[in-house]
Motif scaffolding. Structure first.
Motif, short mmCIF file in Angstrom:
data_model
loop_
_atom_site.label_atom_id
_atom_site.label_comp_id
_atom_site.label_asym_id
_atom_site.label_seq_id
_atom_site.Cartn_x
_atom_site.Cartn_y
_atom_site.Cartn_z
N LEU A 1 42.98 38.81 60.42
CA LEU A 1 43.54 38.20 59.21
C LEU A 1 42.46 37.91 58.17
CD1 LEU A 1 46.19 36.88 57.98
CD2 LEU A 1 45.23 34.73 58.79
N GLU B 1 41.84 40.92 56.25
CA GLU B 1 42.94 41.19 55.31
C GLU B 1 42.78 40.30 54.07
OE1 GLU B 1 46.89 40.94 56.92
OE2 GLU B 1 46.65 42.78 58.07
N THR C 1 43.99 43.34 51.56
CA THR C 1 44.73 44.51 52.06
C THR C 1 45.46 44.16 53.36
OG1 THR C 1 42.80 45.16 53.34
CG2 THR C 1 43.08 46.24 51.21
N ASP C 2 46.41 45.00 53.70
CA ASP C 2 47.00 44.92 55.03
C ASP C 2 46.16 45.76 55.98
OD1 ASP C 2 49.08 43.34 54.22
OD2 ASP C 2 50.53 44.98 54.07
N ASN D 1 46.76 47.83 59.35
CA ASN D 1 47.74 48.31 60.34
C ASN D 1 47.16 48.12 61.74
OD1 ASN D 1 48.61 51.27 58.37
ND2 ASN D 1 49.24 49.15 58.12
N ASN E 1 52.47 46.64 60.66
CA ASN E 1 51.84 46.97 59.38
C ASN E 1 50.75 46.01 58.97
OD1 ASN E 1 53.15 49.37 58.76
ND2 ASN E 1 54.97 48.25 58.07
N SER E 2 50.84 44.80 59.44
CA SER E 2 49.86 43.79 59.04
C SER E 2 49.74 42.79 60.17
CB SER E 2 50.33 43.07 57.77
OG SER E 2 49.65 41.85 57.61
N LYS F 1 49.52 39.82 59.74
CA LYS F 1 50.33 38.65 59.33
C LYS F 1 51.66 38.64 60.09
CE LYS F 1 48.54 38.65 54.64
NZ LYS F 1 48.20 40.10 54.61
N ASP F 2 52.13 39.84 60.47
CA ASP F 2 53.37 39.91 61.25
C ASP F 2 53.18 39.26 62.62
OD1 ASP F 2 54.57 41.29 59.20
OD2 ASP F 2 54.23 43.26 60.10
#
Ligand code: THU
Length: 161
Positions: free
Chosen positions: A120, A123, A128-129, A131, A145-146, A148-149
């Motif tokens: 994180l 990111e 950016t994300d 993957n 995808n990130s 953060k998910d």
């Protein structure tokens, strides 16, 4: 009371369905790094690799210590390897895989909480994300995808400004 629901998409496919050569190389690199894990205490080998925006790939594996809290995860080693070896590159994807003795790992091995927080940070740093690809021993590939998910409602540098 208001209820906030959090959900995310975890994609799944077979390794043979991955067509992007860079992602294939990223996954292969993570597998290669399994062999240079140092995991005499857990026997749980973790291989990871980072793909950057300029197409470079750097690997990492877990490195354990007799003083257990000092063990370092594969994902973090791969990210720090990237930051040291190519400081101007931006991480865009991370691949993670694991191997242990006598048991085939058929579920995706997820990054631990500390590694999620470190992914994180990158990111946040680059806006950016990243993957996240997870490869099982029976060649299934999972993707988010990130990070953060995987770490909703997380703490990042924006709270400090
Ligand atoms: N490990 C990783 O390398 N990454 C993770 O996300 C979870 C755990 C390592 C640390 C230790 O060497 C071994 O796996 C068992 O916890």
């Amino acid at each position: 009371m208001i209820q906030h629901k959090v959900d995310f998409i975890l994609e799944e496919c077979g390794l043979e369905e991955i067509v992007d050569d860079k992602i294939k190389e990223l996954l292969t690199t993570a597998v290669r790094y399994l062999d240079i894990a140092y995991a005499p205490y857990s026997n749980f080998h973790v291989g990871a690799a980072v793909l950057t925006d300029d197409g470079k790939i750097f690997g990492g594996s877990n490195q354990e210590n007799a003083s257990y809290p000092l063990c370092m995860c594969g994902e973090r080693n791969a990210l720090y390897h990237t930051a040291m070896a190519s400081p101007s590159s931006i991480p865009v994807a991370v691949a993670i895989t694991a191997r242990t003795e006598g048991k085939l790992i058929t579920s995706p091995v997820m990054p631990c909480g500390a590694c999620r927080q470190v992914i994180l940070e990158y990111e946040y740093r680059y806006g950016t994300d990243i993957n996240v690809y997870l490869l099982t021993n029976d060649n299934k590939v999972y993707k988010v995808n990130s990070v953060k998910d995987l770490l909703p409602y997380s703490f990042d540098g924006s709270f400090l400004s």
